[in-house]
Design a protein around this motif. Structure first.
Motif, mmCIF file in Angstrom:
data_model
loop_
_atom_site.group_PDB
_atom_site.id
_atom_site.type_symbol
_atom_site.label_atom_id
_atom_site.label_comp_id
_atom_site.label_asym_id
_atom_site.label_seq_id
_atom_site.Cartn_x
_atom_site.Cartn_y
_atom_site.Cartn_z
ATOM 1 N N ASP A 133 17.983 98.256 68.283
ATOM 2 C CA ASP A 133 17.906 99.700 68.095
ATOM 3 C C ASP A 133 16.666 100.251 68.775
ATOM 4 N N PRO A 134 16.755 101.445 69.337
ATOM 5 C CA PRO A 134 15.565 102.072 69.916
ATOM 6 C C PRO A 134 14.663 102.614 68.820
ATOM 7 N N LEU A 135 13.451 102.939 69.191
ATOM 8 C CA LEU A 135 12.535 103.638 68.303
ATOM 9 C C LEU A 135 12.569 105.119 68.672
ATOM 10 N N LEU A 136 12.784 105.975 67.672
ATOM 11 C CA LEU A 136 12.932 107.411 67.896
ATOM 12 C C LEU A 136 11.772 108.154 67.239
ATOM 13 N N TYR A 137 11.112 109.000 68.006
ATOM 14 C CA TYR A 137 9.989 109.779 67.492
ATOM 15 C C TYR A 137 10.124 111.233 67.931
ATOM 16 N N ARG A 138 9.665 112.129 67.082
ATOM 17 C CA ARG A 138 9.581 113.544 67.442
ATOM 18 C C ARG A 138 8.133 113.861 67.792
ATOM 19 N N LEU A 139 7.914 114.202 69.048
ATOM 20 C CA LEU A 139 6.589 114.582 69.525
ATOM 21 C C LEU A 139 6.498 116.099 69.533
ATOM 22 N N SER A 140 5.531 116.633 68.824
ATOM 23 C CA SER A 140 5.339 118.086 68.742
ATOM 24 C C SER A 140 4.031 118.450 69.426
ATOM 25 N N LEU A 141 4.134 119.335 70.412
ATOM 26 C CA LEU A 141 2.983 119.786 71.191
ATOM 27 C C LEU A 141 2.883 121.299 71.119
ATOM 28 N N PRO A 142 1.680 121.846 71.257
ATOM 29 C CA PRO A 142 1.556 123.309 71.237
ATOM 30 C C PRO A 142 2.207 123.934 72.463
ATOM 31 N N ARG A 143 2.831 125.062 72.257
ATOM 32 C CA ARG A 143 3.413 125.847 73.353
ATOM 33 C C ARG A 143 2.761 127.218 73.331
ATOM 34 N N GLY A 162 2.683 134.925 71.762
ATOM 35 C CA GLY A 162 2.272 134.145 70.598
ATOM 36 C C GLY A 162 2.518 132.664 70.803
ATOM 37 N N ASP A 163 1.651 131.866 70.216
ATOM 38 C CA ASP A 163 1.770 130.423 70.354
ATOM 39 C C ASP A 163 2.875 129.885 69.450
ATOM 40 N N GLY A 164 3.410 128.753 69.837
ATOM 41 C CA GLY A 164 4.430 128.085 69.047
ATOM 42 C C GLY A 164 4.325 126.583 69.231
ATOM 43 N N SER A 165 5.410 125.897 68.976
ATOM 44 C CA SER A 165 5.446 124.447 69.110
ATOM 45 C C SER A 165 6.629 124.049 69.982
ATOM 46 N N ARG A 166 6.450 122.965 70.695
ATOM 47 C CA ARG A 166 7.517 122.409 71.513
ATOM 48 C C ARG A 166 7.791 121.000 71.025
ATOM 49 N N TRP A 196 1.412 110.475 81.788
ATOM 50 C CA TRP A 196 1.760 110.784 83.178
ATOM 51 C C TRP A 196 3.242 111.125 83.297
ATOM 52 N N LEU A 197 4.097 110.345 82.637
ATOM 53 C CA LEU A 197 5.532 110.632 82.680
ATOM 54 C C LEU A 197 5.847 111.975 82.026
ATOM 55 N N LEU A 198 5.204 112.266 80.905
ATOM 56 C CA LEU A 198 5.425 113.563 80.248
ATOM 57 C C LEU A 198 4.897 114.701 81.109
ATOM 58 N N GLY A 199 3.776 114.467 81.776
ATOM 59 C CA GLY A 199 3.240 115.484 82.671
ATOM 60 C C GLY A 199 4.175 115.778 83.828
ATOM 61 N N ARG A 200 4.894 114.757 84.317
ATOM 62 C CA ARG A 200 5.859 114.974 85.391
ATOM 63 C C ARG A 200 6.979 115.900 84.951
ATOM 64 N N ARG A 201 7.241 115.942 83.642
ATOM 65 C CA ARG A 201 8.290 116.809 83.094
ATOM 66 C C ARG A 201 7.738 118.121 82.562
ATOM 67 N N GLY A 202 6.453 118.368 82.766
ATOM 68 C CA GLY A 202 5.863 119.616 82.317
ATOM 69 C C GLY A 202 5.607 119.696 80.832
ATOM 70 N N LEU A 203 5.587 118.557 80.142
ATOM 71 C CA LEU A 203 5.408 118.569 78.692
ATOM 72 C C LEU A 203 3.944 118.540 78.281
ATOM 73 N N VAL A 204 3.057 118.087 79.157
ATOM 74 C CA VAL A 204 1.617 118.162 78.900
ATOM 75 C C VAL A 204 0.956 118.748 80.141
ATOM 76 N N PRO A 205 -0.112 119.537 79.962
ATOM 77 C CA PRO A 205 -0.800 120.111 81.127
ATOM 78 C C PRO A 205 -1.552 119.032 81.898
ATOM 79 N N VAL A 206 -1.573 119.181 83.208
ATOM 80 C CA VAL A 206 -2.223 118.207 84.087
ATOM 81 C C VAL A 206 -3.149 118.953 85.028
ATOM 82 N N SER A 207 -4.404 118.524 85.100
ATOM 83 C CA SER A 207 -5.326 119.101 86.072
ATOM 84 C C SER A 207 -5.217 118.331 87.376
ATOM 85 N N LYS A 208 -5.240 119.053 88.480
ATOM 86 C CA LYS A 208 -5.170 118.406 89.781
ATOM 87 C C LYS A 208 -6.527 117.802 90.127
ATOM 88 N N PRO A 209 -6.539 116.734 90.907
ATOM 89 C CA PRO A 209 -7.824 116.145 91.310
ATOM 90 C C PRO A 209 -8.717 117.182 91.976
#
Length: 416
Positions: free
Chosen positions: A181-191, A196-200, A393-406
């Motif tokens: 069986d896989p492991l399933l998690y709900r990741l909640s990040l600020p949006r 107004g702010d919310g959650s994603r 890094w994988l989440l950043g590729r999907r726009g789920l976490v902010p990434v600063s450019k070098p």
């Protein structure tokens, strides 16, 4: 229309068309009699021959009711047509596996964990989850919750073994012994929005293959659906499997070296072949699925690192932002190290096969297990380094976490 990927068989279906499973409770409105269990041969066949006959008897599965417009309803509950009891349990239309109650309410990201038997996948996941709930969670103002009773149980067992008993998790069982069986998690990040702010919320699906199942292309074929559905792959590479690394380690220090398993280059080649054969190859011959190559056990590599190596410290995560400059520094250092290992064969294999590729170095424990007790964690407990980097890094590729450019400032104005 929202689509849902089954985390068990990886079938994709519109959420509104997912069937329901009756709860078989005695509170219905049609005579007060609960439904009787029925043989669910679809689910039993998917789970394999180890399912005893008694467990094949489950609540009846019924189609989602149609709305007034003739379309399948997309509500969170539906009344069983047999007993009238409302049920929230959705099931996969292909394998009849039950989904956790809130799995269908958010986007899902399937993260494939691939690595040979000795690469430490189970330990890595246990430490990664702990870091996402604590140090990394604080940095990103994020929360992580296990979804469903099976994941909640396994999550608790992994944490108790590793952090309370200081015992390393058991290895993943091979597919020949039953379904993992896989492991399933709900990741909640600020949006953050103008109004107004919310959650994603994002469902993270971690599915790992046993090392024995990666010994050949034929064995890896068991995981074809999983690999094809993955949003990103984390390939865990144990450097102690490479002869040139083993030869450079100081003799007589640390725990015994692990037995040599399937070469990482062979695993990478078989993985790429499977993905190409199932539609994930690009026009230029390279696989399009993002690949995070994570060299594990970097605590054993310290004699090879300089005093200012980024591998000796955790990423900064200033202002809840993935530091692109830091990530690039790690990538370049790991690439240089891998160029010197076995004449760079693994590095060349990966760069020729994968279009989106980044190298990482991490240590789940921070130091080797005791030499006299290699199945134990260090007495100080896990002191991880950079375990979160590949996933972020994988989440950043999907726009789920902010990434600063070098070279660009992070959210707090700290240079990347």
């Amino acid at each position: 229309m929202t689509s849902v990927i089954c985390p068990y068989c990886f079938d994709r279906a519109p959420a509104a068309r997912l069937p329901y499973r009756c709860l078989m409770t005695a509170t219905g409105v049609r005579g007060g009699q609960p439904c009787n269990p029925e043989r669910d041969d679809v689910w039993a066949e998917f789970m394999g021959p180890s399912v005893p006959p008694a467990l094949r008897m489950r609540g009846p599965v019924f189609a989602a009711p149609r709305s007034l417009g003739g379309l399948r309803g997309g509500g969170s509950r539906a009344a069983c047509p047999g007993c009238g009891v409302s049920t929230p349990v959705r099931v996969c239309r292909r394998c009849h596996s039950d989904f956790p109650s809130d799995y269908c309410d958010q986007d899902s990201r399937i993260i494939a964990l691939v690595g040979a038997k000795a690469s430490g996948k189970s330990t890595y996941v246990a430490v990664l989850v702990n870091e996402l709930r604590n140090r990394v969670g604080r940095a990103y103002d994020a929360s992580l919750a296990a979804m469903g009773s099976d994941t909640q149980r396994r999550d608790r067992e992994l944490a108790e073994d590793l952090y309370d008993r200081l015992r390393l998790p058991e290895a993943t069982r091979p597919a020949a012994m039953g379904f993992n069986d896989p492991l399933l998690y709900r990741l909640s990040l600020p949006r953050r929005r103008r109004l107004g702010d919310g959650s994603r919320h994002t469902a993270l699906v971690f599915f790992d293959a046993a090392g024995e199942d990666l010994g050949s292309a034929e064995a890896m074929d068991r995981y074809t659906h999983y690999l094809r559905a993955a949003d990103g792959i984390i390939l865990l590479v144990d450097p102690l499997q490479l002869g040139s690394v083993r030869d450079r380690l100081p003799p007589g220090e640390g725990p015994p070296l692990p037995a040599v398993e399937t070469p990482p280059a062979q695993i990478a080649a078989d993985l790429a072949a499977q993905l190409r054969a199932h539609g994930r190859g690009g026009s230029r011959g390279r696989v399009t699925t993002p690949m995070a190559v994570a060299v594990t056990k970097t605590d054993m590599l310290r004699p090879m690192l300089g005093p200012h190596s980024p591998l000796l410290r955790n990423a900064p995560h200033h202002g809840g932002t993935l530091d692109g400059g830091d990530r690039l520094a790690v990538h370049e250092e790991m690439r240089a190290l891998m160029e010197d290992w076995d004449s760079g064969a693994l590095r060349r294999q990966l760069e020729r096969d994968f279009a989106e590729l980044s190298f990482f170095g991490l240590s789940a424990l921070g130091s080797p297990p005791p030499a006299q007790a290699p199945a134990d964690a260090p007495k100080s407990g896990p002191q991880p380094l950079r375990v979160e980097d590949p996933l972020l890094w994988l989440l950043g590729r999907r726009g789920l976490v902010p990434v600063s450019k070098p070279g660009k400032p992070t959210a707090k104005g700290v240079g990347a």
